[in-house]
Design an enzyme around this catalytic site. Structure first.
Site, PDB file in Angstrom:
ATOM      1  N   ASP A   1      31.620  50.101  31.865  1.00 20.41           N
ATOM      2  CA  ASP A   1      32.574  49.602  32.858  1.00 20.41           C
ATOM      3  C   ASP A   1      32.023  49.773  34.272  1.00 20.41           C
ATOM      4  O   ASP A   1      31.783  50.887  34.732  1.00 20.41           O
ATOM      5  CB  ASP A   1      33.895  50.378  32.731  1.00 20.41           C
ATOM      6  CG  ASP A   1      34.945  49.921  33.730  1.00 20.41           C
ATOM      7  OD1 ASP A   1      35.823  49.135  33.345  1.00 20.41           O
ATOM      8  OD2 ASP A   1      34.891  50.343  34.911  1.00 20.41           O
TER       9      ASP A   1
ATOM     10  N   LYS B   1      34.641  43.824  37.824  1.00 21.53           N
ATOM     11  CA  LYS B   1      35.914  43.578  38.515  1.00 21.53           C
ATOM     12  C   LYS B   1      35.658  42.886  39.848  1.00 21.53           C
ATOM     13  O   LYS B   1      34.645  43.135  40.497  1.00 21.53           O
ATOM     14  CB  LYS B   1      36.642  44.911  38.780  1.00 21.53           C
ATOM     15  CG  LYS B   1      36.725  45.825  37.570  1.00 21.53           C
ATOM     16  CD  LYS B   1      37.319  47.183  37.907  1.00 21.53           C
ATOM     17  CE  LYS B   1      37.116  48.160  36.763  1.00 21.53           C
ATOM     18  NZ  LYS B   1      35.784  48.796  36.777  1.00 21.53           N
TER      19      LYS B   1
ATOM     20  N   TYR C   1      31.343  49.050  43.104  1.00 21.89           N
ATOM     21  CA  TYR C   1      30.544  50.229  42.747  1.00 21.89           C
ATOM     22  C   TYR C   1      29.099  50.095  43.219  1.00 21.89           C
ATOM     23  O   TYR C   1      28.359  51.074  43.222  1.00 21.89           O
ATOM     24  CB  TYR C   1      30.538  50.467  41.227  1.00 21.89           C
ATOM     25  CG  TYR C   1      31.870  50.724  40.598  1.00 21.89           C
ATOM     26  CD1 TYR C   1      33.036  50.898  41.359  1.00 21.89           C
ATOM     27  CD2 TYR C   1      31.997  50.783  39.215  1.00 21.89           C
ATOM     28  CE1 TYR C   1      34.267  51.121  40.755  1.00 21.89           C
ATOM     29  CE2 TYR C   1      33.225  51.009  38.605  1.00 21.89           C
ATOM     30  CZ  TYR C   1      34.355  51.166  39.378  1.00 21.89           C
ATOM     31  OH  TYR C   1      35.561  51.376  38.767  1.00 21.89           O
TER      32      TYR C   1
END
Length: 278
Positions: A51, A81, A56
């Site tokens: 994930d 995401k 990030y």
């Protein structure tokens, strides 16, 4: 309780996609060797779910680790995401393209709306529906959506989110939200299952750890799975990555499950989905 068998086990999403119920989160892992090593160790330990997210700043490293190992791409469930500043219809499609360029993969298994940005998330969702229909992603979902966000989304959506990834731990259970998601076949998933490390400062689970001869982390992660919640503990340390996955040789009793549920304080360690400004 859903059937929990082993580290490669899955829960079935409402579109039939099998999503591994245990994975590795890579938030705060550096884009270079740190994230590559963490994923390599995780895959060696049997993890099949990774994930990440555009915010990030490590999608390149994640993609490199997935491409350069001996587990076939089809066997690894990759999640990313769309970040808040990229939300909206056209900008989400562009953000997805950039994520794909960084990952250098042919598809993403699950793409999530990272936060419910007011006035934007319904248009963002329409972009995810297009990505799904066009076959660029196997499943689509949301993150940090409370019940009213989901209800608003579902008023205009063609496709119900397949996943809702939420902060979830013994001090923040949100059982009503879990029940709502279960009713609508939205798979619940935990981020920050260890309360960003604060779980280890509490003595409330020490007795259970002794009883089952497990670590506090293993008790909490097993509780996640037995509640039917997918979980993605994050670590970049090899021994912790291996230890976190040692969950499949014991089962918490109903009484002990209820005890952990009873610790709920509705207390967040992360931002409030109803009140964030980023």
């Amino acid at each position: 309780m859903k059937n929990i068998t082993d580290i490669k086990g899955t829960f079935k999403l409402h579109n039939g996609v099998e999503m591994p119920y245990f994975g590795l989160g890579v938030y705060l892992s550096d884009n270079d060797q740190e994230v590559v090593d963490a994923i390599q160790w995780a895959l060696e330990a049997g993890y099949r779910h990774i994930d990440t997210a555009s915010i990030y700043k490590n999608e390149e490293g994640v993609g490199r680790a997935i491409r350069n190992n001996n587990v076939s791409r089809e066997d690894i469930f990759v999640v990313s995401k769309v970040w808040n500043s990229d939300q909206g219809y056209e900008s989400t499609l562009k953000a997805f393209d950039k994520s794909m360029q960084r990952l250098q993969l042919d598809y993403i298994d699950l793409y999530l709306v990272h936060w419910p940005v007011r006035g934007k998330y319904t248009e963002t969702w329409k972009a995810l529906e297009k990505l799904y229909k066009d076959g660029h992603v196997k499943a689509i979902g949301v993150s940090n959506f409370m019940q009213h966000h989901l209800e608003t989304l579902m008023e205009t959506s063609e496709i119900t989110p397949m996943v809702n990834q939420m902060e979830f731990h013994p001090y923040l259970v949100q059982q009503d939200l879990i029940d709502f998601c279960n009713t609508h076949k939205i798979q619940y998933e935990a981020w920050s299952p260890m309360m960003q490390g604060k779980i280890f400062e509490l003595s409330i689970l020490d007795d259970l750890a002794k009883k089952y001869n497990k670590t506090v982390a293993q008790i909490v992660l097993r509780w996640n799975l037995q509640k039917g919640v997918i979980t993605i503990p994050k670590s970049s340390k090899k021994q912790r990555i291996i230890s976190n996955a040692d969950l499949f040789d014991f089962e918490l009793s109903k009484k002990d499950m209820n005890y952990i549920d009873s610790l709920d304080k509705n207390q967040r360690t992360g931002p409030d989905p109803d009140n964030f400004n980023f």
